[in-house]
Design an enzyme around this catalytic site. Sequence first.
Site, mmCIF file in Angstrom:
data_model
loop_
_atom_site.group_PDB
_atom_site.id
_atom_site.type_symbol
_atom_site.label_atom_id
_atom_site.label_comp_id
_atom_site.label_asym_id
_atom_site.label_seq_id
_atom_site.Cartn_x
_atom_site.Cartn_y
_atom_site.Cartn_z
ATOM 1 N N GLN A 1 -9.313 1.658 2.528
ATOM 2 C CA GLN A 1 -7.976 1.139 2.804
ATOM 3 C C GLN A 1 -7.399 1.626 4.118
ATOM 4 O O GLN A 1 -6.233 1.367 4.423
ATOM 5 C CB GLN A 1 -7.022 1.459 1.655
ATOM 6 C CG GLN A 1 -6.717 2.924 1.437
ATOM 7 C CD GLN A 1 -6.062 3.167 0.080
ATOM 8 O OE1 GLN A 1 -6.705 3.051 -0.966
ATOM 9 N NE2 GLN A 1 -4.781 3.506 0.095
ATOM 10 N N GLN B 1 2.241 -3.005 -3.075
ATOM 11 C CA GLN B 1 1.059 -2.568 -3.816
ATOM 12 C C GLN B 1 1.217 -2.835 -5.304
ATOM 13 O O GLN B 1 0.274 -3.304 -5.966
ATOM 14 C CB GLN B 1 0.824 -1.076 -3.576
ATOM 15 C CG GLN B 1 -0.313 -0.476 -4.398
ATOM 16 C CD GLN B 1 -0.554 0.970 -4.060
ATOM 17 O OE1 GLN B 1 -1.333 1.268 -3.161
ATOM 18 N NE2 GLN B 1 0.115 1.878 -4.754
ATOM 19 N N GLY C 1 4.339 4.155 -8.003
ATOM 20 C CA GLY C 1 5.703 4.233 -7.515
ATOM 21 C C GLY C 1 6.116 2.963 -6.785
ATOM 22 O O GLY C 1 5.317 2.350 -6.073
ATOM 23 N N LEU D 1 10.276 9.974 -0.522
ATOM 24 C CA LEU D 1 9.174 10.934 -0.459
ATOM 25 C C LEU D 1 7.880 10.220 -0.089
ATOM 26 O O LEU D 1 7.572 9.145 -0.589
ATOM 27 C CB LEU D 1 9.015 11.627 -1.807
ATOM 28 C CG LEU D 1 10.123 12.604 -2.197
ATOM 29 C CD1 LEU D 1 9.845 13.194 -3.570
ATOM 30 C CD2 LEU D 1 10.240 13.713 -1.168
ATOM 31 N N SER D 2 7.122 10.836 0.782
ATOM 32 C CA SER D 2 5.835 10.300 1.225
ATOM 33 C C SER D 2 4.970 11.453 1.699
ATOM 34 O O SER D 2 5.475 12.411 2.308
ATOM 35 C CB SER D 2 6.026 9.305 2.371
ATOM 36 O OG SER D 2 4.782 8.962 2.969
ATOM 37 N N SER D 3 3.679 11.362 1.442
ATOM 38 C CA SER D 3 2.764 12.385 1.945
ATOM 39 C C SER D 3 2.764 12.417 3.463
ATOM 40 O O SER D 3 2.456 13.448 4.072
ATOM 41 C CB SER D 3 1.348 12.116 1.421
ATOM 42 O OG SER D 3 1.312 12.169 0.009
ATOM 43 N N HIS E 1 4.932 11.923 -7.038
ATOM 44 C CA HIS E 1 3.752 11.954 -7.913
ATOM 45 C C HIS E 1 4.065 12.684 -9.219
ATOM 46 O O HIS E 1 3.609 12.291 -10.291
ATOM 47 C CB HIS E 1 2.585 12.654 -7.210
ATOM 48 C CG HIS E 1 2.137 11.974 -5.950
ATOM 49 N ND1 HIS E 1 2.447 12.459 -4.706
ATOM 50 C CD2 HIS E 1 1.402 10.853 -5.740
ATOM 51 C CE1 HIS E 1 1.922 11.679 -3.785
ATOM 52 N NE2 HIS E 1 1.284 10.697 -4.377
ATOM 53 N N MET F 1 -3.774 9.671 -3.716
ATOM 54 C CA MET F 1 -4.619 10.134 -2.614
ATOM 55 C C MET F 1 -4.336 11.606 -2.302
ATOM 56 O O MET F 1 -4.710 12.111 -1.243
ATOM 57 C CB MET F 1 -4.412 9.278 -1.365
ATOM 58 C CG MET F 1 -4.915 7.851 -1.533
ATOM 59 S SD MET F 1 -5.401 7.044 0.012
ATOM 60 C CE MET F 1 -3.889 7.134 0.951
ATOM 61 N N HIS G 1 3.607 15.225 -4.149
ATOM 62 C CA HIS G 1 5.010 15.603 -4.003
ATOM 63 C C HIS G 1 5.753 15.208 -5.277
ATOM 64 O O HIS G 1 5.142 14.796 -6.273
ATOM 65 C CB HIS G 1 5.624 14.954 -2.758
ATOM 66 C CG HIS G 1 5.382 13.473 -2.655
ATOM 67 N ND1 HIS G 1 5.874 12.559 -3.571
ATOM 68 C CD2 HIS G 1 4.686 12.742 -1.737
ATOM 69 C CE1 HIS G 1 5.527 11.342 -3.216
ATOM 70 N NE2 HIS G 1 4.792 11.417 -2.122
#
Length: 296
Positions: free
Chosen positions: A62, A154, A148, A185-187, A38, A31, A35
Amino acid sequence: MRVIRTIVELREALEYMRQGGHGPVGFVPTMGYLHEGHASLLRKAGEKSGTVVMSIFVNPLQFGPNEDFASYPRDEQRDLELAEREGADLVFIPSVEEMYPQPIRTGVTVSSLTTQLCGASRPGHFDGVTTVVSKLFHIVQPDYAFFGLKDAQQVAVLRRMVSDLNMNVDIIACPIVREEDGLALSSRNVYLSSEERRQALVLSRSLREVRQAMEEGSIRTVEEARSLLVSVISESPLAVIDYAEILTFPDLEELEGGSRLTDAGGEVIIALAVKFGRTRLIDNNVFIPKEAHALV
């Protein structure tokens, strides 16, 4: 690297690559707001594939009505620089209108696996995930797709979708990538204030402490593990727990509180979702309890 915005153009480009004998197609759906997590997926795709395709699409299906679709972080130029640096061949950036040219009446639902953890607190979320990923798989027709394990639920849901529907793609699950201090790590980390980010370190610490206590043999049952998990997280004043659970993996079935962790008979997942201010973060640890020597 080629940037593509329409389904027709992407299919033509992929057909050209296949006819040219470029090897297997590896696909990394995202999406955006990329980072290092990805980037690690793109590198893994490059190791296994002759053609690497990445998609950037913030999927409205979603997101719930009170979630952050409109404000979800976006930075296309930055994303493209990272994708090119990590060896993507094709980057698919469709508009919402390209993906959903008319109100969608067909969806993909995976039952049971989507009713707990994030599925319980975000109704309909995984229906949106499975529907868009199914669409993307049909468009790209990849040999491999890379996800990931930070979103372990998911991964479990998509593997079941692929198996149940006989989709000709291998789901490759890749390890969680963390900051040096342990934060996954996360957006969405960009939403955190400096104090929220400092306190969010309790997530990875709680997972480490529960795993260590299991290995040392100081906890043996599911209920003991869950109690310790909640206790450690609660040490952070800003932490609001959405869930802190221990389930079998990948079936995501509940374990009785008094049962020994080894009774799962295979992998288990310690999974948590915690809010810091307006930001909801997830983290997890997937492992086989019998590997902890004190529990054998």
